[in-house]
Structures are given as C-alpha cells and as structure tokens.
Design a protein around this motif. Sequence first.
Motif, short mmCIF file in Angstrom:
data_model
loop_
_atom_site.label_atom_id
_atom_site.label_comp_id
_atom_site.label_asym_id
_atom_site.label_seq_id
_atom_site.Cartn_x
_atom_site.Cartn_y
_atom_site.Cartn_z
N HIS A 113 4.93 8.49 1.85
CA HIS A 113 4.37 9.64 2.56
C HIS A 113 3.94 10.69 1.55
N ARG A 114 2.73 11.11 1.73
CA ARG A 114 2.16 12.04 0.77
C ARG A 114 2.50 13.48 1.16
N MET A 115 2.95 14.24 0.20
CA MET A 115 3.38 15.59 0.49
C MET A 115 2.99 16.55 -0.61
N VAL A 162 0.82 -1.21 0.00
CA VAL A 162 0.00 0.00 0.00
C VAL A 162 0.85 1.26 0.00
N GLY A 163 0.30 2.31 -0.56
CA GLY A 163 0.86 3.64 -0.37
C GLY A 163 1.49 4.26 -1.59
N GLU A 164 1.91 3.46 -2.54
CA GLU A 164 2.56 3.97 -3.74
C GLU A 164 2.59 2.83 -4.73
N PRO A 165 2.85 3.16 -5.99
CA PRO A 165 2.95 2.08 -6.97
C PRO A 165 4.08 1.13 -6.60
N ILE A 166 3.85 -0.17 -6.72
CA ILE A 166 4.93 -1.13 -6.47
C ILE A 166 5.46 -1.57 -7.84
N GLY A 208 0.58 7.12 -10.82
CA GLY A 208 1.07 8.15 -9.88
C GLY A 208 0.24 9.41 -9.96
N ARG A 209 0.58 10.38 -9.16
CA ARG A 209 -0.21 11.61 -9.06
C ARG A 209 -0.07 12.43 -10.33
N VAL A 210 -1.18 13.05 -10.72
CA VAL A 210 -1.12 13.95 -11.87
C VAL A 210 -1.18 15.41 -11.40
N VAL A 255 -1.72 -8.75 -2.25
CA VAL A 255 -2.78 -7.80 -2.56
C VAL A 255 -2.17 -6.40 -2.62
N ASP A 256 -2.12 -5.85 -3.83
CA ASP A 256 -1.63 -4.48 -4.03
C ASP A 256 -2.85 -3.58 -3.93
N THR A 257 -2.96 -2.89 -2.80
CA THR A 257 -4.20 -2.18 -2.49
C THR A 257 -4.07 -0.70 -2.80
N TRP A 258 -4.90 -0.23 -3.71
CA TRP A 258 -4.89 1.21 -4.03
C TRP A 258 -6.01 1.90 -3.27
N TRP A 259 -5.65 2.96 -2.58
CA TRP A 259 -6.65 3.81 -1.93
C TRP A 259 -6.00 5.07 -1.45
N GLN A 260 -6.73 5.89 -0.69
CA GLN A 260 -6.25 7.21 -0.28
C GLN A 260 -6.85 7.57 1.08
N THR A 261 -6.26 8.58 1.72
CA THR A 261 -6.83 9.10 2.96
C THR A 261 -8.32 9.41 2.75
N GLU A 262 -8.62 9.98 1.61
CA GLU A 262 -9.99 10.40 1.31
C GLU A 262 -10.94 9.23 1.14
N GLY A 294 -6.92 12.48 -8.23
CA GLY A 294 -5.59 13.09 -8.33
C GLY A 294 -4.56 12.14 -8.91
N ASP A 295 -4.95 10.90 -9.17
CA ASP A 295 -4.03 9.91 -9.73
C ASP A 295 -4.30 9.70 -11.22
N GLY A 296 -3.25 9.30 -11.90
CA GLY A 296 -3.41 8.83 -13.27
C GLY A 296 -3.34 7.31 -13.26
O1 PRX Z 1 -1.02 8.16 -5.51
C1 PRX Z 1 -1.75 7.19 -4.79
C2 PRX Z 1 -0.83 6.51 -3.80
O2 PRX Z 1 -0.99 7.19 -2.58
C3 PRX Z 1 -1.95 8.24 -2.71
C4 PRX Z 1 -2.76 8.36 -1.45
O3 PRX Z 1 -1.92 8.72 -0.39
P1 PRX Z 1 -2.49 8.75 1.09
O4 PRX Z 1 -3.73 9.56 1.13
O5 PRX Z 1 -1.36 9.18 1.96
O6 PRX Z 1 -2.88 7.26 1.40
C5 PRX Z 1 -1.90 6.28 1.38
C6 PRX Z 1 -2.46 4.99 1.94
C7 PRX Z 1 -3.74 4.56 1.40
C8 PRX Z 1 -2.78 7.84 -3.89
O7 PRX Z 1 -3.42 8.96 -4.46
N1 PRX Z 1 -1.17 5.09 -3.62
C9 PRX Z 1 -1.74 4.51 -2.55
N2 PRX Z 1 -1.82 3.17 -2.72
C10 PRX Z 1 -1.31 2.89 -3.93
C11 PRX Z 1 -0.90 4.11 -4.51
N3 PRX Z 1 -0.37 4.16 -5.75
C12 PRX Z 1 -0.23 3.00 -6.41
N4 PRX Z 1 -0.57 1.80 -5.91
C13 PRX Z 1 -1.11 1.69 -4.68
N5 PRX Z 1 -1.44 0.50 -4.20
#
Ligand code: PRX
Length: 643
Positions: free
Chosen positions: A521-523, A382-386, A510-512, A406-413, A495-497
Amino acid sequence: MADDIIEVKPEIAATAHIDAAKLAAMVAAEARDAEAFWRTEMGRVAWMKEPTKIKSVDFTGDVSIKWFEDGVLNASVSCLDRHLARRGDQVAIIWEGDDPNSDAKVTYRELHKRVCKLANAMRRLGVKKGDRVCIYLPMIVEAAVAMLACARVGAIHSIVFGGFSPDSLSSRIQDSECTLLITADEGRRGGRKVPLKANADEALLTCPSIRHVVVAKNTGGAVEMMAGRDHWWDAITSGEGETCEPEPMSSEDPLFILYTSGSTGKPKGVLHTTGGYMVWASFTHENVFDYRDGEIYWCTADVGWVTGHTYIVYGPLANGATTLMFEGVPSWPDNGRFWQVCAKHKVNIFYTAPTAIRALMRDGEAPVRKHDRSSLRILGSVGEPINPEAWLWYYRVVGDERCPIVDTWWQTETGGILISPLPGAVAQKPGSATLPLPGVKPALVDNDGNLLEGATEGNLVMLDAWPGMMRTIYGDHARFGQTYFSTFKGMYFTGDGARRDADGYYWITGRVDDVINVAGHRMGTAEVESALVAHPAVAEAAVVGMPHEIKGQGIYAYVTLKAGVDSTEALRKELVAWVRKEIGPIATPDAIQWAPGLPKTRSGKIMRRILRKIAANETEGLGDTSTLADPGVVQELIDNKVG
Ligand code: PRX
C-alpha cells in the motif's frame, strides 16, 4: 541466488501468444513506426468511431498527452456488449466470498443486464456524462457493476478503498465534488464486518456535493437510511430496463479518478481517460499473463487500488476473460485460503503481492502443498519489490517450478504494467521486473537528469508516452506537470530508483521520494505526519519507512510532544489508534519514538535521510551531520531508538 536465471520453458514458448522472436518483431515494429503499431493494437477495443489520429504527446511546457483522440467508444461496450454474441453464457466473474461457503458466478449476459439496470437508475437519479461518482464498496460483484455502470453513462468513477476512514473518504469526495456515492451496508474481511454505510454517513456530514447514495445490501446489517438521499440498490434498480444506451465517449474523455499518495500534501486524483487506457489494459493483460480463452484468471487485489481497476475489471473483461473476485484475506479461515480457492475454481493465472507471499512463507510449505495447484500456469507479482527469497519460494512451492513468474512493475499513474517479463519470451531473474513491454521507453538518469548508459543505477524515468498513462491530476494540471515532469525536464519521473544490469534488466530498488510502500500500500509520509500533528498532544512529527520482514516497509514515526505532555505508553497507544482512525488501518504506525528534537538544517528542514537510517539501524554511515542546527539530537535519537 539473486543472479539465478530461469530460462523460458520451451513448452510455454511453443504455445504462448508471444515468444522471443515475436517479441523482438514487436519491439522492432514499434520502434520503426509507433503509430502503425498502435493503429493495429487499438483494434482490441470496440470503437463507435475509429480514431484516425493515433498519438499526440508533449512532455514539455503544459504537458499534453493524447491517444486515439478523435475516436469514440464506451468502455462498458468493450467489456460487455461485444462479448454477448459469442460468450453471453460464459462466466465473466467468479465471486468467492470471505466465508468459504459463499460464492457466485455471473455470466457476461447477466453482468451486462445488471450494469444496464444500475446505469438506468443512475441516469434517473440525474447522473450525467462527466459527473463524478464515488464508489466505496467491499469486494462484491456490485463493485464491478458500479464501475461499468459509471462507464456506461459517462460518469467518472472514483473508488475509495473500503479500508479508508470516514475522513479519507470525505476528502476524496470533496476534492472531485462527487454527486453520487455507491456503498454497501457493511463489508466482510477475515470474518469481521466493516461498517461502510456508517463510515459513509460520517463522511457525508462534510460532503455537500453528494445528492444521492445507493446502498447495496451485503451483510444485511442494520444501517440508517436518510429519506430522499439514500436508496437501496435493489429498490432503485428492480424496475429498470435490462438494456441501456451507452454514452458515446471521446477517447480522451475521463474514465476514472483514483487517489494516490505523493511525497507532499494530500493524495492526488490521478485521472485516466478512456481509449488509451482500455487499449493498454487489454494489451498488457493478454500478453503479460499470456491469457487464453477459457482460462480462469485471479488477481487478489482490491478494486480500491489500481491493480483491481486494470487487472480485475477492465483488462480481463475487455479480453472476454473469466475473472475471479475475492472478498477475503489470505490468512482466514486459515493460511491455505489462497490455494484452496485455486483448487476450488481451477485457477490458471494467479496474481498477488509480495507481502502476501512473505506472510504465507512464514507458515511453511504444508498449507500450500495440501491443495491441488495443478491448474496453475502463470504466477504474477505486483506492488513492491519482491525479494529473491520470496520469489524462489513462490516459484518452487506454489508453482512447483512449472509456472513462470511475471514480476510486474507499474504504478497508479501508469494505468497498467510497464516493465515485466512475458512468460513465453523473457528469461526471469528472481527479484527483477526484467524488461520494458513494447512501447515503453524507460531510462535511468542521475540527480541532474543526465541519461546513464549501460549497467548502472539511477532514477527511473520514461522518455515517451504509452497509451495507458495518466493524463492529469484531477482539477490541478499544473501540479501534474510539477509532480511528474519538472524534476527531469521532458521526462516522466516515476519516483522510483532502479538498477540496470548488463543484460538490460531492471531491478527496482524502491521509492526515492517521501512515499513509502507498506504491505504493497502506497502512502505519503506527509499524510501520516499530518494525521499525527492533528492530535492535541503532538507538536511535531516526522515519519519514515523502516525495513519490515513481511510488509516490506513499516511506518516509523518520530513524535515531538507539546511542552508539559508526558510521553506515556498510554499516549503511544492513543496515537496509534488516532492515525488508524484518521486515515485507516493501513496507516497504523509500527513504531513511535518520542523525539525531544528532530535533526534539522539551519534553515529548519528536517533531515529525513538521517531519520531513515536511524529507523533502519544503519547508524554507522550517517554521513555529514555538521550542517545540523543541533547535532546533539542525533545521538539522543539513536540512544532511544524503539524496536
Ligand atoms: O515503488 C513502486 C512500487 O509501487 C509503486 C506504485 O504504487 P501504486 O501506485 O500503489 O501501484 C501499485 C500497483 C501497480 C511504484 O512506484 N511497485 C509496484 N510494482 C512493483 C513495485 N516495485 C518493485 N517491483 C514491482 N513489481
């Protein structure tokens, strides 16, 4: 390599909660009647009053998102009370200290008791439903206790990661006018101490809303206690009762605020409410990790981030799981620490970030192979592209080609996972988050908002709401609509592509926007820029992400100094230290380049596209620079690129 397919293993599908047929049935049922689907799933949490209204969502106009709105519940009851009869003596939290010789186990009964005592003490301090409570704690059991005690009394917690500076803490406390702060004397990380109470004291000089501070004794280090304001945790809880009446909360009453970075301005207070969030946390934790009763589940995140909220505390505890909380870091005392903990506690499900995998990969297979990992069943990312290379190493070396990833994509939102394989149902492709969960409606759009079909690439949006999504930005609903629903009308913009392949699999690129992802860590680049320009020597700064082998992205800063200031090595070091102090160590710039000028359009807008390319050493295709006010600066920057 990137197109490898790892099929679902029959032995996993045979016993998983969800196999391919069940997933297809769930997706079909949700599509046929979403309300009926969620009416069933809402039974995952304990309601004081069952909702009759399931979903009421409008992504246009003022944007309104409500789930289970006439239901009444308390999140702490779902995580604690209802488990007591059946699993009171089951371990709820395994705590593993930074020091490999310190650990602890807390049962559901004990956790319930500790939460009730703190909740009673909070009420005695005057904390009421709707009040905001800031939590600035290390990864100790008290962090989970504090979250659940807030939920118990209906207070909205706002956790600030222990690595943030006094300034970052202060601005977050001010934004939501917290009245109580819960902190500790010090934290521990990798053998070092983090001066949390001292940081808090500094932050509180500018936080008039704080009336009380509760301080957990962790290291026993010396701290100053302000009479009347500061209270030791043990002292104020010891005389309190072991039960505490839970506050009845409407489903749409807030549960927590969590600050996160955007492309502009200061961090936003992402607000999550109670009912929908809890249902989503439970639904995703059970299904994505295929969690089974009695298993040991470990998410290595910090509770200061959303992953820690949903997948260390609320999801696992709602599901009656045993969740492991780790105070330390992957590389201390040595780089086999993760695997040593897996062996020690017989971890079944392990969830971490690609940056950790990439860092450990560098040290080869021996530190992994040294430890028994036979208990592992499922691995998560989790957290970034692997990148596929890290994925395959994780799969082959850590999981012995036995454990699905499990490569989990999600966000704080989003509150919880939206796109991920289910281990018993979806074939994995290294580097792809694969398919949306039932109830999640992703789409790709071009820059004008046109829906793109089939295999394609574009901006990732969500066409409809899921129960766990954020409801607003605390104190600024207009900014909520503006940030997430105005770029593409009527759609939630992530906010992602992303790219979608012929199998419908999503590959997050990644982020667009101007958000960067540094070691997961998101910044906001704007935050780092404003920290830099706050230094007296700096006239202007532009910050972009640059590719970084381990962190995914690094921070690259172009700095224009004020006239007459010398660009010395000493000043470069001073600026790096300055940003660390202003924001926190996670914002440490990786490179600072002196920039006599920045590429700007004639209207004065900085052309970040060009700066990103220079930082990435991609100066071949810089594209059209003819609209620049001074095209000469580009060559100057290329010639003086650092690193
Ligand atoms: O760009 C995506 C990336 O992390 C962003 C969300 O960051 P944050 O709100 O700090 O939450 C992180 C933990 C859920 C996304 O907009 N991101 C998160 N998971 C992935 C990811 N990018 C690619 N693959 C993932 N599995």
